[in-house]
Design an enzyme around this catalytic site. Structure first.
Site, mmCIF file in Angstrom:
data_model
loop_
_atom_site.group_PDB
_atom_site.id
_atom_site.type_symbol
_atom_site.label_atom_id
_atom_site.label_comp_id
_atom_site.label_asym_id
_atom_site.label_seq_id
_atom_site.Cartn_x
_atom_site.Cartn_y
_atom_site.Cartn_z
ATOM 1 N N VAL A 81 -56.102 -1.015 -21.264
ATOM 2 C CA VAL A 81 -56.056 -2.433 -20.914
ATOM 3 C C VAL A 81 -56.404 -3.208 -22.185
ATOM 4 O O VAL A 81 -57.505 -3.075 -22.714
ATOM 5 C CB VAL A 81 -57.047 -2.772 -19.787
ATOM 6 C CG1 VAL A 81 -56.857 -4.225 -19.341
ATOM 7 C CG2 VAL A 81 -56.827 -1.844 -18.593
ATOM 8 N N ILE A 82 -55.433 -3.962 -22.685
ATOM 9 C CA ILE A 82 -55.602 -4.653 -23.964
ATOM 10 C C ILE A 82 -55.554 -6.156 -23.708
ATOM 11 O O ILE A 82 -54.617 -6.661 -23.075
ATOM 12 C CB ILE A 82 -54.493 -4.250 -24.956
ATOM 13 C CG1 ILE A 82 -54.519 -2.721 -25.173
ATOM 14 C CG2 ILE A 82 -54.671 -4.989 -26.283
ATOM 15 C CD1 ILE A 82 -53.346 -2.191 -25.990
ATOM 16 N N HIS A 88 -56.507 -12.521 -17.242
ATOM 17 C CA HIS A 88 -56.028 -11.360 -16.452
ATOM 18 C C HIS A 88 -56.767 -10.078 -16.864
ATOM 19 O O HIS A 88 -57.137 -9.253 -16.039
ATOM 20 C CB HIS A 88 -54.518 -11.202 -16.655
ATOM 21 C CG HIS A 88 -53.869 -10.375 -15.615
ATOM 22 N ND1 HIS A 88 -53.178 -9.224 -15.898
ATOM 23 C CD2 HIS A 88 -53.793 -10.528 -14.276
ATOM 24 C CE1 HIS A 88 -52.711 -8.700 -14.783
ATOM 25 N NE2 HIS A 88 -53.070 -9.473 -13.779
ATOM 26 N N PHE A 113 -63.798 8.007 -16.160
ATOM 27 C CA PHE A 113 -63.241 6.698 -16.518
ATOM 28 C C PHE A 113 -62.729 6.756 -17.953
ATOM 29 O O PHE A 113 -63.484 6.549 -18.899
ATOM 30 C CB PHE A 113 -64.310 5.614 -16.350
ATOM 31 C CG PHE A 113 -63.822 4.219 -16.613
ATOM 32 C CD1 PHE A 113 -64.309 3.472 -17.684
ATOM 33 C CD2 PHE A 113 -62.856 3.641 -15.798
ATOM 34 C CE1 PHE A 113 -63.850 2.179 -17.926
ATOM 35 C CE2 PHE A 113 -62.394 2.355 -16.038
ATOM 36 C CZ PHE A 113 -62.891 1.625 -17.106
HETATM 37 N N1 LIG Z 1 -52.136 -6.070 -18.970
HETATM 38 C C1 LIG Z 1 -52.292 -4.750 -18.613
HETATM 39 C C2 LIG Z 1 -52.001 -4.288 -17.335
HETATM 40 N N2 LIG Z 1 -51.551 -5.148 -16.380
HETATM 41 C C3 LIG Z 1 -50.877 -4.698 -15.173
HETATM 42 C C4 LIG Z 1 -51.875 -4.372 -14.045
HETATM 43 O O1 LIG Z 1 -52.614 -3.188 -14.359
HETATM 44 C C5 LIG Z 1 -51.115 -4.142 -12.746
HETATM 45 O O2 LIG Z 1 -50.231 -3.042 -12.919
HETATM 46 C C6 LIG Z 1 -50.349 -5.376 -12.328
HETATM 47 O O3 LIG Z 1 -51.241 -6.481 -12.271
HETATM 48 C C7 LIG Z 1 -49.668 -5.183 -10.964
HETATM 49 O O4 LIG Z 1 -50.605 -4.875 -9.967
HETATM 50 N N3 LIG Z 1 -52.176 -2.994 -16.998
HETATM 51 C C8 LIG Z 1 -52.647 -2.092 -17.941
HETATM 52 O O5 LIG Z 1 -52.800 -0.894 -17.642
HETATM 53 N N4 LIG Z 1 -52.943 -2.524 -19.200
HETATM 54 C C9 LIG Z 1 -52.778 -3.826 -19.579
HETATM 55 O O6 LIG Z 1 -53.063 -4.185 -20.754
HETATM 56 C C1 LIG Z 2 -54.757 -7.021 -19.674
HETATM 57 C C2 LIG Z 2 -53.631 -7.883 -19.247
HETATM 58 O O1 LIG Z 2 -53.355 -8.027 -18.082
HETATM 59 C C3 LIG Z 2 -53.000 -8.681 -20.321
HETATM 60 O O2 LIG Z 2 -52.453 -7.794 -21.289
HETATM 61 C C4 LIG Z 2 -51.896 -9.584 -19.793
HETATM 62 O O3 LIG Z 2 -51.583 -10.438 -20.873
HETATM 63 P P1 LIG Z 2 -51.712 -12.021 -20.651
HETATM 64 O O4 LIG Z 2 -53.171 -12.305 -20.343
HETATM 65 O O5 LIG Z 2 -51.279 -12.649 -21.981
HETATM 66 O O6 LIG Z 2 -50.800 -12.379 -19.504
#
Ligand SMILES: Nc1c(NC[C@H](O)[C@H](O)[C@H](O)CO)[nH]c(=O)[nH]c1=O
Ligand SMILES: CC(=O)[C@@H](O)COP(=O)(O)O
Length: 154
Positions: A81-82, A88, A113
């Site tokens: 998760v970046i 978000h 984890f």
């Molecule tokens: N931004 C990242 C996400 N976003 C997607 C969510 O995890 C999820 O799949 C979506 O909101 C639909 O329910 N996921 C990651 O693994 N890493 C990210 O950086």
């Molecule tokens: C961790 C996230 O969900 C993120 O990468 C989504 O990017 P943004 O905050 O620019 O929509």
């Protein structure tokens, strides 16, 4: 004093892995790091199962299914998760970490984890097999240790 500690040597251990496909460039390195560490510590390749989910937010549900199936001694969760431009990131990280912890307590088996939560792509790359190690390999060793520890404590 009675001391409990788990050895990092596998004896008949079955492992489930749940990996998030989002940022797959990073997560694939975590998966291969975990698989390599498991096999090199004695887990048979046929005793490892891998489930891909769309993103980290979906990890807890898949981990719950694996953990409660009774087929695995431990589950390893992997993702990256970046941080982006909005909040978000905070919501995803919070729910994934809380969800994974709850799965472990509910299923009463180790659920590791291994989800990277980073501010930059560089930080993620550093933790996926470069200067800061490989979070997948770390979780693999931890999973074996925890399985052996809990067996000792039984
Ligand atoms: N931004 C990242 C996400 N976003 C997607 C969510 O995890 C999820 O799949 C979506 O909101 C639909 O329910 N996921 C990651 O693994 N890493 C990210 O950086
Ligand atoms: C961790 C996230 O969900 C993120 O990468 C989504 O990017 P943004 O905050 O620019 O929509």
């Amino acid at each position: 004093m009675k001391l409990y500690e788990g050895k990092v040597v596998s004896e008949d251990i079955k492992i489930g892995i749940v990996a998030a496909r989002f940022n797959e460039f990073i997560v694939s390195k975590l998966v291969s790091g975990a698989q390599d560490a498991l096999v090199r510590h004695g887990v048979a390749d046929e005793d490892i199962a891998l489930a891909w989910v769309p993103g980290a937010f979906e990890i807890p549900l898949a981990a719950k299914r694996m953990a409660e199936s009774g087929k695995y001694d431990a589950v390893i969760t992997l993702g990256a998760v970046i941080r982006g431009a909005t909040s978000h990131y905070d919501f995803v990280c919070s729910e994934v970490s809380k969800g994974v912890a709850n799965v472990a307590l509910g299923a009463d088996i180790p659920v590791m984890f291994g989800v990277l939560t980073t501010d930059t792509i560089e930080q993620a790359i550093e933790r996926a097999g470069t200067k800061a190690g490989n979070k997948g390999a770390e979780c693999a060793q931890g999973a074996i240790e925890m399985v052996n520890l809990l067996r000792e404590m039984a």
